[in-house]
Write a protein that holds these residues in place. Structure first.
Motif, PDB file in Angstrom:
ATOM      1  N   GLN A  57       0.845  -1.190   0.000  1.00 37.90           N
ATOM      2  CA  GLN A  57       0.000   0.000   0.000  1.00 37.90           C
ATOM      3  C   GLN A  57       0.880   1.240   0.000  1.00 37.90           C
ATOM      4  O   GLN A  57       2.068   1.180   0.309  1.00 37.90           O
ATOM      5  CB  GLN A  57      -0.934   0.013   1.207  1.00 37.90           C
ATOM      6  N   TRP A  58       0.273   2.375  -0.349  1.00 41.36           N
ATOM      7  CA  TRP A  58       1.014   3.630  -0.374  1.00 41.36           C
ATOM      8  C   TRP A  58       1.028   4.250   1.009  1.00 41.36           C
ATOM      9  O   TRP A  58       0.006   4.352   1.676  1.00 41.36           O
ATOM     10  CB  TRP A  58       0.376   4.610  -1.359  1.00 41.36           C
ATOM     11  N   ILE A  59       2.239   4.666   1.441  1.00 41.06           N
ATOM     12  CA  ILE A  59       2.410   5.413   2.677  1.00 41.06           C
ATOM     13  C   ILE A  59       3.004   6.762   2.284  1.00 41.06           C
ATOM     14  O   ILE A  59       4.078   6.827   1.680  1.00 41.06           O
ATOM     15  CB  ILE A  59       3.353   4.698   3.662  1.00 41.06           C
ATOM     16  N   ASP A  60       2.289   7.837   2.599  1.00 43.40           N
ATOM     17  CA  ASP A  60       2.672   9.165   2.123  1.00 43.40           C
ATOM     18  C   ASP A  60       3.013  10.117   3.259  1.00 43.40           C
ATOM     19  O   ASP A  60       2.393  10.083   4.331  1.00 43.40           O
ATOM     20  CB  ASP A  60       1.527   9.800   1.320  1.00 43.40           C
ATOM     21  N   GLU A  61       3.989  10.981   2.991  1.00 43.89           N
ATOM     22  CA  GLU A  61       4.184  12.179   3.807  1.00 43.89           C
ATOM     23  C   GLU A  61       3.515  13.320   3.069  1.00 43.89           C
ATOM     24  O   GLU A  61       3.809  13.578   1.907  1.00 43.89           O
ATOM     25  CB  GLU A  61       5.679  12.481   3.989  1.00 43.89           C
ATOM     26  N   TYR A  62       2.605  13.986   3.740  1.00 43.67           N
ATOM     27  CA  TYR A  62       1.874  15.093   3.142  1.00 43.67           C
ATOM     28  C   TYR A  62       2.547  16.406   3.523  1.00 43.67           C
ATOM     29  O   TYR A  62       2.821  16.659   4.699  1.00 43.67           O
ATOM     30  CB  TYR A  62       0.418  15.092   3.623  1.00 43.67           C
ATOM     31  N   HIS A  63       2.808  17.233   2.507  1.00 47.72           N
ATOM     32  CA  HIS A  63       3.512  18.483   2.789  1.00 47.72           C
ATOM     33  C   HIS A  63       3.049  19.567   1.818  1.00 47.72           C
ATOM     34  O   HIS A  63       3.328  19.503   0.613  1.00 47.72           O
ATOM     35  CB  HIS A  63       5.027  18.269   2.662  1.00 47.72           C
ATOM     36  N   ILE A  66      14.502  10.793  -0.228  1.00 46.38           N
ATOM     37  CA  ILE A  66      13.219  10.427   0.364  1.00 46.38           C
ATOM     38  C   ILE A  66      12.527  11.622   1.031  1.00 46.38           C
ATOM     39  O   ILE A  66      11.322  11.589   1.266  1.00 46.38           O
ATOM     40  CB  ILE A  66      13.405   9.279   1.385  1.00 46.38           C
ATOM     41  N   TYR A  67      13.257  12.697   1.305  1.00 41.48           N
ATOM     42  CA  TYR A  67      12.680  13.840   2.001  1.00 41.48           C
ATOM     43  C   TYR A  67      11.928  14.759   1.042  1.00 41.48           C
ATOM     44  O   TYR A  67      12.279  14.850  -0.138  1.00 41.48           O
ATOM     45  CB  TYR A  67      13.782  14.652   2.693  1.00 41.48           C
ATOM     46  N   PRO A  68      10.924  15.491   1.533  1.00 36.54           N
ATOM     47  CA  PRO A  68      10.201  16.444   0.689  1.00 36.54           C
ATOM     48  C   PRO A  68      11.136  17.418  -0.009  1.00 36.54           C
ATOM     49  O   PRO A  68      11.990  18.030   0.638  1.00 36.54           O
ATOM     50  CB  PRO A  68       9.298  17.176   1.692  1.00 36.54           C
ATOM     51  N   SER A  69      11.031  17.511  -1.303  1.00 38.28           N
ATOM     52  CA  SER A  69      11.822  18.339  -2.221  1.00 38.28           C
ATOM     53  C   SER A  69      13.206  17.771  -2.488  1.00 38.28           C
ATOM     54  O   SER A  69      13.877  18.187  -3.432  1.00 38.28           O
ATOM     55  CB  SER A  69      11.953  19.796  -1.743  1.00 38.28           C
ATOM     56  N   GLY A  77       4.167  10.646  10.477  1.00 40.91           N
ATOM     57  CA  GLY A  77       3.842  11.084   9.125  1.00 40.91           C
ATOM     58  C   GLY A  77       4.976  11.708   8.351  1.00 40.91           C
ATOM     59  O   GLY A  77       4.756  12.203   7.237  1.00 40.91           O
ATOM     60  N   CYS A  78       6.204  11.701   8.906  1.00 43.26           N
ATOM     61  CA  CYS A  78       7.354  12.271   8.203  1.00 43.26           C
ATOM     62  C   CYS A  78       8.416  11.201   7.990  1.00 43.26           C
ATOM     63  O   CYS A  78       8.766  10.470   8.920  1.00 43.26           O
ATOM     64  CB  CYS A  78       7.964  13.421   9.008  1.00 43.26           C
ATOM     65  N   GLY A 123       0.293  20.463   0.272  1.00 46.44           N
ATOM     66  CA  GLY A 123      -0.419  20.089  -0.941  1.00 46.44           C
ATOM     67  C   GLY A 123       0.303  19.089  -1.817  1.00 46.44           C
ATOM     68  O   GLY A 123      -0.147  18.801  -2.936  1.00 46.44           O
ATOM     69  N   SER A 124       1.411  18.540  -1.316  1.00 46.30           N
ATOM     70  CA  SER A 124       2.158  17.527  -2.062  1.00 46.30           C
ATOM     71  C   SER A 124       2.210  16.240  -1.251  1.00 46.30           C
ATOM     72  O   SER A 124       2.040  16.239  -0.028  1.00 46.30           O
ATOM     73  CB  SER A 124       3.592  18.004  -2.333  1.00 46.30           C
ATOM     74  N   ARG A 125       2.473  15.139  -1.970  1.00 43.22           N
ATOM     75  CA  ARG A 125       2.635  13.849  -1.305  1.00 43.22           C
ATOM     76  C   ARG A 125       3.976  13.257  -1.707  1.00 43.22           C
ATOM     77  O   ARG A 125       4.349  13.255  -2.873  1.00 43.22           O
ATOM     78  CB  ARG A 125       1.512  12.878  -1.702  1.00 43.22           C
ATOM     79  N   PHE A 126       4.687  12.741  -0.705  1.00 46.58           N
ATOM     80  CA  PHE A 126       5.965  12.072  -0.940  1.00 46.58           C
ATOM     81  C   PHE A 126       5.819  10.670  -0.365  1.00 46.58           C
ATOM     82  O   PHE A 126       5.851  10.489   0.856  1.00 46.58           O
ATOM     83  CB  PHE A 126       7.095  12.857  -0.263  1.00 46.58           C
ATOM     84  N   GLY A 127       5.613   9.701  -1.253  1.00 48.21           N
ATOM     85  CA  GLY A 127       5.198   8.397  -0.768  1.00 48.21           C
ATOM     86  C   GLY A 127       6.023   7.229  -1.268  1.00 48.21           C
ATOM     87  O   GLY A 127       6.755   7.315  -2.251  1.00 48.21           O
ATOM     88  N   LEU A 128       5.873   6.132  -0.546  1.00 46.63           N
ATOM     89  CA  LEU A 128       6.461   4.857  -0.930  1.00 46.63           C
ATOM     90  C   LEU A 128       5.362   3.812  -0.947  1.00 46.63           C
ATOM     91  O   LEU A 128       4.466   3.814  -0.093  1.00 46.63           O
ATOM     92  CB  LEU A 128       7.546   4.424   0.066  1.00 46.63           C
TER      93      LEU A 128
END
Length: 283
Positions: A6-12, A225-228, A50-51, A14-19
């Motif tokens: 399943q997808w696990i996302d960090e929400y930041h 893996i981190y946002p941006s 969540g991060c 308005g964006s999603r960074f997921g695996l």
């Protein structure tokens, strides 16, 4: 846990960074939700509240950049403090230096260490069994307040993003206590967030360290893996530090064993400050 991917996302913002992967463990400790997911590309990855914190594939981008610019530039380093670092990666990199005789690792959440030892063994490795490493389940802010002056040669702040229980790790009072604990030529090394996804926090950290310490320098690199993707580490001291010079005779051997860090990489990374950050710091 279910073996269904399943997808696990960090929400930041308005964006999603997921695996996408199998959740190996999901539990809530006294302080936070802890998840370990196994992804085909990144391997096992750790998420706290969540991060994304780390993954087997890209953890060396983070840990090598936090540790080696400080330790390779120092003549003397025997007593080290790590605030956070419950996955073991920072301790592992520190223990590559034979001159280090003691590491106090102060982690507030014992569950992070337990889960990392069980599911992320490749990160901490044999560091957990090294007699030089002392584990303290404690509040890092209280630890530095209660430690005597000039006790540590290096302090590494390897903490999560600001949250309800970690905000004080980004405060002027905490940095001032760290300064008090450092020896004359000691260095504070801290992760200093992203100039892109956490710009305001990043600038705040840099301004605080410039105000409190005589010298501070920031390097930029990548933690995919981190946002941006872009991240930063800042090094501060009351002494004139030369982070482009390897004063340690072990540095060449350690460099050969690193996946990301070497002196050329480091020197370039200290010249990567985005101009928008330069402008804000000078305003």
């Amino acid at each position: 846990m279910s073996s269904i991917n399943q997808w696990i996302d960090e929400y930041h913002k308005g964006s999603r960074f997921g695996l996408n992967g199998e959740i190996l463990i999901k539990k809530t400790s006294k302080y936070q939700e802890i998840i370990v997911v196994e992804n085909e590309y990144y391997g096992k990855a750790l998420m706290l509240d969540g991060c994304w914190m780390t993954s087997l594939k890209d953890e060396k981008y983070y840990h090598e950049c936090l540790v080696h610019p400080a330790l390779s530039s120092m003549d003397e380093k025997s007593n080290v403090l790590i605030i956070g670092g419950g996955d073991g990666g920072t301790a592992r990199e520190c223990l590559k230096y034979s001159q280090i005789s003691n590491i106090d690792l102060v982690e507030i959440d014992e569950e992070v260490i337990k889960i990392s030892k069980q599911f992320l063994k490749e990160i901490g490795g044999e560091a957990w069994n090294d007699k030089r490493l002392k584990i303290h389940i404690d509040d890092g802010v209280k630890w530095v307040k209660n430690t005597r002056d000039k006790f540590y040669d290096v302090i590494f702040i390897d903490c999560s993003d600001p949250s309800e229980f970690s905000n004080l790790l980004f405060s002027d009072s905490f940095y001032s206590d760290c300064k008090r604990l450092l020896t004359k030529k000691g260095i504070l090394a801290t992760q200093s967030e992203s100039p892109e996804s956490f710009k305001n926090i990043h600038i705040s950290i840099l301004k605080s360290l410039k105000k409190i310490f005589r010298v501070s320098e920031t390097m930029y690199s990548f933690v995919p893996i981190y946002p941006s993707g872009i991240w930063s580490w800042t090094f501060a001291s009351e002494d004139v530090i030369n982070l482009s010079k390897q004063n340690c005779n072990e540095a060449l051997r350690i460099e050969k064993g690193c996946e990301i860090w070497n002196l050329n990489f480091q020197n370039a990374a200290f010249k990567m400050m985005p101009n928008k950050i330069v402008k804000e710091l000078n305003s």
